[in-house]
Scaffold this motif. Structure first.
Motif, PDB file in Angstrom:
ATOM      1  N   GLY A 101       0.789  -1.222   0.000  1.00 47.58           N
ATOM      2  CA  GLY A 101       0.000   0.000   0.000  1.00 47.58           C
ATOM      3  C   GLY A 101       0.821   1.271   0.000  1.00 47.58           C
ATOM      4  O   GLY A 101       0.288   2.369  -0.157  1.00 47.58           O
ATOM      5  N   HIS A 102       2.140   1.131   0.168  1.00 46.16           N
ATOM      6  CA  HIS A 102       2.999   2.320   0.241  1.00 46.16           C
ATOM      7  C   HIS A 102       3.826   2.530  -1.037  1.00 46.16           C
ATOM      8  O   HIS A 102       4.638   3.449  -1.094  1.00 46.16           O
ATOM      9  CB  HIS A 102       3.936   2.221   1.445  1.00 46.16           C
ATOM     10  N   GLU A 103       3.574   1.704  -2.036  1.00 45.04           N
ATOM     11  CA  GLU A 103       4.390   1.759  -3.252  1.00 45.04           C
ATOM     12  C   GLU A 103       4.304   3.110  -3.950  1.00 45.04           C
ATOM     13  O   GLU A 103       5.288   3.606  -4.503  1.00 45.04           O
ATOM     14  CB  GLU A 103       3.965   0.655  -4.236  1.00 45.04           C
ATOM     15  N   ALA A 104       3.122   3.719  -3.923  1.00 51.28           N
ATOM     16  CA  ALA A 104       2.913   4.945  -4.692  1.00 51.28           C
ATOM     17  C   ALA A 104       2.599   6.160  -3.818  1.00 51.28           C
ATOM     18  O   ALA A 104       2.209   7.205  -4.335  1.00 51.28           O
ATOM     19  CB  ALA A 104       1.783   4.725  -5.698  1.00 51.28           C
ATOM     20  N   LEU A 105       2.784   6.034  -2.508  1.00 48.59           N
ATOM     21  CA  LEU A 105       2.492   7.170  -1.628  1.00 48.59           C
ATOM     22  C   LEU A 105       3.492   8.311  -1.869  1.00 48.59           C
ATOM     23  O   LEU A 105       4.649   8.071  -2.198  1.00 48.59           O
ATOM     24  CB  LEU A 105       2.570   6.744  -0.154  1.00 48.59           C
ATOM     25  N   ILE A 119      20.863  13.733   1.501  1.00 51.61           N
ATOM     26  CA  ILE A 119      19.492  13.713   0.970  1.00 51.61           C
ATOM     27  C   ILE A 119      19.407  14.439  -0.377  1.00 51.61           C
ATOM     28  O   ILE A 119      18.672  14.012  -1.275  1.00 51.61           O
ATOM     29  CB  ILE A 119      18.527  14.369   1.992  1.00 51.61           C
ATOM     30  N   SER A 120      20.170  15.525  -0.535  1.00 46.76           N
ATOM     31  CA  SER A 120      20.104  16.282  -1.799  1.00 46.76           C
ATOM     32  C   SER A 120      20.513  15.404  -2.976  1.00 46.76           C
ATOM     33  O   SER A 120      19.901  15.461  -4.050  1.00 46.76           O
ATOM     34  CB  SER A 120      20.988  17.534  -1.724  1.00 46.76           C
ATOM     35  N   HIS A 121      21.538  14.587  -2.777  1.00 47.04           N
ATOM     36  CA  HIS A 121      21.994  13.704  -3.849  1.00 47.04           C
ATOM     37  C   HIS A 121      21.055  12.512  -4.033  1.00 47.04           C
ATOM     38  O   HIS A 121      20.863  12.039  -5.159  1.00 47.04           O
ATOM     39  CB  HIS A 121      23.423  13.238  -3.571  1.00 47.04           C
ATOM     40  N   VAL A 122      20.465  12.042  -2.955  1.00 44.33           N
ATOM     41  CA  VAL A 122      19.477  10.962  -3.051  1.00 44.33           C
ATOM     42  C   VAL A 122      18.300  11.416  -3.905  1.00 44.33           C
ATOM     43  O   VAL A 122      17.817  10.677  -4.775  1.00 44.33           O
ATOM     44  CB  VAL A 122      19.006  10.524  -1.647  1.00 44.33           C
ATOM     45  N   ALA A 123      17.836  12.645  -3.683  1.00 50.32           N
ATOM     46  CA  ALA A 123      16.706  13.170  -4.458  1.00 50.32           C
ATOM     47  C   ALA A 123      17.066  13.247  -5.943  1.00 50.32           C
ATOM     48  O   ALA A 123      16.244  12.935  -6.816  1.00 50.32           O
ATOM     49  CB  ALA A 123      16.310  14.543  -3.935  1.00 50.32           C
ATOM     50  N   ARG A 124      18.292  13.664  -6.218  1.00 48.92           N
ATOM     51  CA  ARG A 124      18.736  13.748  -7.614  1.00 48.92           C
ATOM     52  C   ARG A 124      18.783  12.353  -8.250  1.00 48.92           C
ATOM     53  O   ARG A 124      18.372  12.165  -9.402  1.00 48.92           O
ATOM     54  CB  ARG A 124      20.116  14.405  -7.672  1.00 48.92           C
ATOM     55  N   MET A 125      19.253  11.369  -7.478  1.00 46.35           N
ATOM     56  CA  MET A 125      19.320   9.993  -7.985  1.00 46.35           C
ATOM     57  C   MET A 125      17.923   9.441  -8.227  1.00 46.35           C
ATOM     58  O   MET A 125      17.675   8.737  -9.212  1.00 46.35           O
ATOM     59  CB  MET A 125      20.104   9.120  -6.994  1.00 46.35           C
ATOM     60  N   LEU A 126      16.980   9.773  -7.344  1.00 49.15           N
ATOM     61  CA  LEU A 126      15.596   9.342  -7.546  1.00 49.15           C
ATOM     62  C   LEU A 126      15.008   9.977  -8.799  1.00 49.15           C
ATOM     63  O   LEU A 126      14.307   9.317  -9.576  1.00 49.15           O
ATOM     64  CB  LEU A 126      14.742   9.712  -6.322  1.00 49.15           C
ATOM     65  N   ALA A 127      15.315  11.266  -9.010  1.00 52.82           N
ATOM     66  CA  ALA A 127      14.802  11.966 -10.199  1.00 52.82           C
ATOM     67  C   ALA A 127      15.320  11.316 -11.475  1.00 52.82           C
ATOM     68  O   ALA A 127      14.586  11.189 -12.466  1.00 52.82           O
ATOM     69  CB  ALA A 127      15.196  13.437 -10.140  1.00 52.82           C
ATOM     70  N   GLU A 130      13.303   8.608 -12.413  1.00 53.04           N
ATOM     71  CA  GLU A 130      11.915   9.040 -12.619  1.00 53.04           C
ATOM     72  C   GLU A 130      11.025   8.684 -11.429  1.00 53.04           C
ATOM     73  O   GLU A 130       9.866   8.309 -11.589  1.00 53.04           O
ATOM     74  CB  GLU A 130      11.354   8.474 -13.933  1.00 53.04           C
ATOM     75  N   GLN A 131      11.614   8.804 -10.234  1.00 52.16           N
ATOM     76  CA  GLN A 131      10.851   8.635  -8.996  1.00 52.16           C
ATOM     77  C   GLN A 131      10.735  10.008  -8.340  1.00 52.16           C
ATOM     78  O   GLN A 131      11.740  10.663  -8.076  1.00 52.16           O
ATOM     79  CB  GLN A 131      11.549   7.650  -8.062  1.00 52.16           C
ATOM     80  N   SER A 132       9.503  10.436  -8.123  1.00 44.47           N
ATOM     81  CA  SER A 132       9.294  11.805  -7.663  1.00 44.47           C
ATOM     82  C   SER A 132       9.360  11.922  -6.137  1.00 44.47           C
ATOM     83  O   SER A 132       9.128  10.968  -5.400  1.00 44.47           O
ATOM     84  CB  SER A 132       7.934  12.322  -8.148  1.00 44.47           C
ATOM     85  N   VAL A 133       9.705  13.123  -5.690  1.00 38.49           N
ATOM     86  CA  VAL A 133       9.693  13.483  -4.273  1.00 38.49           C
ATOM     87  C   VAL A 133       8.674  14.603  -4.111  1.00 38.49           C
ATOM     88  O   VAL A 133       8.708  15.596  -4.847  1.00 38.49           O
ATOM     89  CB  VAL A 133      11.091  13.957  -3.810  1.00 38.49           C
ATOM     90  N   GLU A 134       7.759  14.438  -3.171  1.00 33.92           N
ATOM     91  CA  GLU A 134       6.716  15.442  -2.979  1.00 33.92           C
ATOM     92  C   GLU A 134       7.307  16.761  -2.482  1.00 33.92           C
ATOM     93  O   GLU A 134       6.991  17.837  -2.990  1.00 33.92           O
ATOM     94  CB  GLU A 134       5.669  14.942  -1.976  1.00 33.92           C
ATOM     95  N   ARG A 135       8.173  16.666  -1.473  1.00 35.49           N
ATOM     96  CA  ARG A 135       8.758  17.872  -0.901  1.00 35.49           C
ATOM     97  C   ARG A 135       9.987  17.494  -0.084  1.00 35.49           C
ATOM     98  O   ARG A 135      10.126  16.356   0.363  1.00 35.49           O
ATOM     99  CB  ARG A 135       7.744  18.581  -0.004  1.00 35.49           C
TER     100      ARG A 135
END
Length: 208
Positions: A101-105, A119-127, A130-135
């Motif tokens: 249930g948490h796959e797409a939260l 965290i800044s580099h983790v967010a870039r790696m997720l982007a 093509e995995q989004s970060v809400e905030r």
């Protein structure tokens, strides 16, 4: 953090990673990960700023995780200057997503000091995947000590006016090219002693 905090060990790239989980009482609006300050200077997931961020995100409805970086607590491995730590946090996020249930939260990433750089580099790696970060929420952004990647324009950046560990000028220098606002807590130093209630208020108000 509280009597409901669940601590456990998960598999990471170089061994076990110790994580802590706190869950909201009401409806779940997303999942969140909080990264702690520098491990070689006493930083851990039990740091008061990291705990305040976690507690606030739980209050806002996020299933919130914290994890210890390499060599801290029961997390295995040795400090890797923030590089291997990125892979560790990606492993924690994969663990978070694997929960039914948490796959797409929506995902929120928060960090304090050294944790902001990782965290800044983790967010870039997720982007890049093509995995989004809400905030994202950055407190005491470690711009004077590490390479902090550029962040999305809705990132909440909070800093103490009298921070001697990370001078506020370095945060402005990092934020300026991104046209990123910085919320300044007057009279606050790096660890926000006696100012944690203000930190909580700023985060809650940013969500409303």
């Amino acid at each position: 953090m509280n009597v409901h905090t669940k601590k456990s060990l998960i598999d990471g790239p170089v061994g076990k990673i110790e994580i802590a989980l706190d869950e909201p009482d009401g409806a779940v609006r997303g999942i969140a990960l909080v990264a702690h300050p520098h491990p070689l200077f006493g930083g851990s997931m039990d740091n008061k700023v990291a705990q305040t961020l976690a507690r606030t995100l739980v209050q806002l409805g996020y299933v919130t995780y914290r994890s210890n970086f390499r060599g801290v607590g029961q997390t295995q491995g040795q400090h890797d200057e923030g590089v291997g730590e990125r892979d560790d946090l990606l492993a924690v996020i994969a663990h978070m997503r694997a929960r039914p249930g948490h796959e797409a939260l929506p995902l929120v990433l928060a960090g304090f000091s050294f944790g902001t750089a990782v965290i800044s580099h983790v967010a870039r790696m997720l982007a890049e995947r093509e995995q989004s970060v809400e905030r994202m929420v950055f407190v005491g952004t470690a711009a004077s000590r590490f390479e902090v990647a550029s962040v999305p324009e809705n990132t909440l950046v909070i800093h103490g006016e009298q921070d001697e560990t990370v001078p506020i000028a370095s945060v402005f220098n990092w934020a300026r090219p991104q046209e990123l606002p910085v919320v300044v807590i007057p009279g606050a130093e790096h660890f926000l002693h006696r100012k944690l209630h203000i930190l909580k208020r700023i985060v809650v108000e940013a969500w409303h």
